[in-house]
Write a protein that holds these residues in place. Sequence first.
Motif, PDB file in Angstrom:
ATOM      1  N   PHE A   1      19.723  -7.690  26.493  1.00 64.23           N
ATOM      2  CA  PHE A   1      19.335  -7.734  25.090  1.00 64.23           C
ATOM      3  C   PHE A   1      18.781  -6.398  24.615  1.00 64.23           C
ATOM      4  O   PHE A   1      19.065  -5.965  23.494  1.00 64.23           O
ATOM      5  N   GLN A   2      17.994  -5.729  25.443  1.00 61.53           N
ATOM      6  CA  GLN A   2      17.411  -4.458  25.030  1.00 61.53           C
ATOM      7  C   GLN A   2      18.495  -3.411  24.783  1.00 61.53           C
ATOM      8  O   GLN A   2      18.425  -2.636  23.817  1.00 61.53           O
ATOM      9  N   ALA A   3      19.506  -3.375  25.660  1.00 55.53           N
ATOM     10  CA  ALA A   3      20.608  -2.437  25.460  1.00 55.53           C
ATOM     11  C   ALA A   3      21.415  -2.805  24.213  1.00 55.53           C
ATOM     12  O   ALA A   3      21.915  -1.928  23.502  1.00 55.53           O
ATOM     13  N   TYR A   4      21.539  -4.097  23.952  1.00 58.43           N
ATOM     14  CA  TYR A   4      22.295  -4.560  22.782  1.00 58.43           C
ATOM     15  C   TYR A   4      21.651  -4.101  21.480  1.00 58.43           C
ATOM     16  O   TYR A   4      22.324  -3.556  20.592  1.00 58.43           O
ATOM     17  N   ILE A   5      20.340  -4.284  21.344  1.00 57.70           N
ATOM     18  CA  ILE A   5      19.698  -3.890  20.090  1.00 57.70           C
ATOM     19  C   ILE A   5      19.577  -2.366  19.980  1.00 57.70           C
ATOM     20  O   ILE A   5      19.556  -1.828  18.870  1.00 57.70           O
ATOM     21  N   LYS A   6      19.537  -1.694  21.128  1.00 55.85           N
ATOM     22  CA  LYS A   6      19.517  -0.227  21.085  1.00 55.85           C
ATOM     23  C   LYS A   6      20.839   0.291  20.531  1.00 55.85           C
ATOM     24  O   LYS A   6      20.884   1.252  19.762  1.00 55.85           O
ATOM     25  N   LYS A   7      21.928  -0.360  20.921  1.00 54.15           N
ATOM     26  CA  LYS A   7      23.248   0.005  20.427  1.00 54.15           C
ATOM     27  C   LYS A   7      23.354  -0.222  18.916  1.00 54.15           C
ATOM     28  O   LYS A   7      24.060   0.513  18.210  1.00 54.15           O
TER      29      LYS A   7
ATOM     30  N   ARG B   1      19.466 -17.641  27.215  1.00 51.94           N
ATOM     31  CA  ARG B   1      18.797 -16.627  28.021  1.00 51.94           C
ATOM     32  C   ARG B   1      19.252 -16.778  29.467  1.00 51.94           C
ATOM     33  O   ARG B   1      19.240 -17.876  30.021  1.00 51.94           O
ATOM     34  N   LEU B   2      19.627 -15.661  30.113  1.00 50.68           N
ATOM     35  CA  LEU B   2      20.282 -15.722  31.419  1.00 50.68           C
ATOM     36  C   LEU B   2      19.586 -14.901  32.498  1.00 50.68           C
ATOM     37  O   LEU B   2      20.220 -14.486  33.469  1.00 50.68           O
ATOM     38  N   GLY B   3      18.299 -14.665  32.350  1.00 49.09           N
ATOM     39  CA  GLY B   3      17.575 -13.948  33.388  1.00 49.09           C
ATOM     40  C   GLY B   3      17.900 -12.471  33.409  1.00 49.09           C
ATOM     41  O   GLY B   3      18.233 -11.863  32.388  1.00 49.09           O
ATOM     42  N   SER B   4      17.837 -11.863  34.589  1.00 50.98           N
ATOM     43  CA  SER B   4      18.075 -10.420  34.726  1.00 50.98           C
ATOM     44  C   SER B   4      19.201 -10.176  35.725  1.00 50.98           C
ATOM     45  O   SER B   4      19.878 -11.109  36.154  1.00 50.98           O
ATOM     46  N   ARG B   5      19.411  -8.924  36.094  1.00 56.83           N
ATOM     47  CA  ARG B   5      20.396  -8.553  37.095  1.00 56.83           C
ATOM     48  C   ARG B   5      19.735  -7.621  38.103  1.00 56.83           C
ATOM     49  O   ARG B   5      18.767  -6.919  37.775  1.00 56.83           O
TER      50      ARG B   5
ATOM     51  N   THR C   1      16.430  -8.398  30.037  1.00 59.62           N
ATOM     52  CA  THR C   1      16.809  -9.801  29.910  1.00 59.62           C
ATOM     53  C   THR C   1      18.227  -9.930  29.363  1.00 59.62           C
ATOM     54  O   THR C   1      18.565  -9.339  28.345  1.00 59.62           O
ATOM     55  N   TYR C   2      19.039 -10.745  30.050  1.00 59.85           N
ATOM     56  CA  TYR C   2      20.436 -10.929  29.650  1.00 59.85           C
ATOM     57  C   TYR C   2      20.592 -12.190  28.795  1.00 59.85           C
ATOM     58  O   TYR C   2      19.773 -13.118  28.855  1.00 59.85           O
ATOM     59  N   PHE C   3      21.666 -12.207  28.011  1.00 61.21           N
ATOM     60  CA  PHE C   3      21.938 -13.351  27.142  1.00 61.21           C
ATOM     61  C   PHE C   3      23.438 -13.473  26.916  1.00 61.21           C
ATOM     62  O   PHE C   3      24.215 -12.542  27.138  1.00 61.21           O
TER      63      PHE C   3
END
Length: 276
Positions: free
Chosen positions: A21-27, A59-63, A69-71
Amino acid sequence: MIFDDLLTTLNNNQVSEPQGFQAYIKKLNTQANTAASISVDSMKSLKSNLKKSNTMVLRLGSRASDKQTYFSLVKTQNVRDFFFDDQELFAALKPELFLPAVSIRSLFAFQLLPKVTETSVVNLACASGLLKEALSLDGEASIIVPATGQSTFTFKFKPIDDQDIVLDHNNGQVEIDAVFVGKRSGKEHLFVIEAKHGDKFDSLAKHKLLYPCLSLLEKLPASMPIVPVYLRSIRTNNGIDFFFAECSPFVNQQDALYSLNTLKPCKTQAHHLANY
């Protein structure tokens, strides 16, 4: 709005590729609160653009190599399939008065609490014998002592039952309101309860009950089913109404996958506990 660009890529019964999610909103060159955006507990907390497009966010946890946090988004024909709707489940029920068979002394502490929480509601239902009655546990069953807690869990599930898509919930935090072992018809079962308390009906996202069940499922033998139970308690002028929606059991079978939209109640009932 957030997710608008992702929504344009999805058709009915499609799932977006899991991403951080953080990478998504940064994009998108924007800012957004992670929990408020992808942690959906009820229909009213689902963002309006997702609701209008019949799309759920999970919400799908992390990697392992990426701690954000993934989604994923899940677009379906009716997003309400991903929620328990209190009005639909419980509105037609008339709570039956439940008279505890235990002593007043054992329940006295609950009458002193100025505010009832989900945890205290579950404990009250256990201590009074109401939970034993509602779940049809064997008469010789001992007093229920539920466990509760939260931790990170990894499991797989299908967001849509008739699709081949499988999602990984990896090292994501899951909260368990109550879990206990009870004997029904001579057979041991594990009961997992997701409890919500308030002064009116609302709704509950189904993953709030599915995730705890799947978190525990692989730890059980195939001979012990998991029974998912949604408990909605409502404060009234003279006590508490308890509404139960029990879903069909899960069994730990090799390679068996469970889905969100097929988590459906098979039994509903309502009870009233006076003077609490």
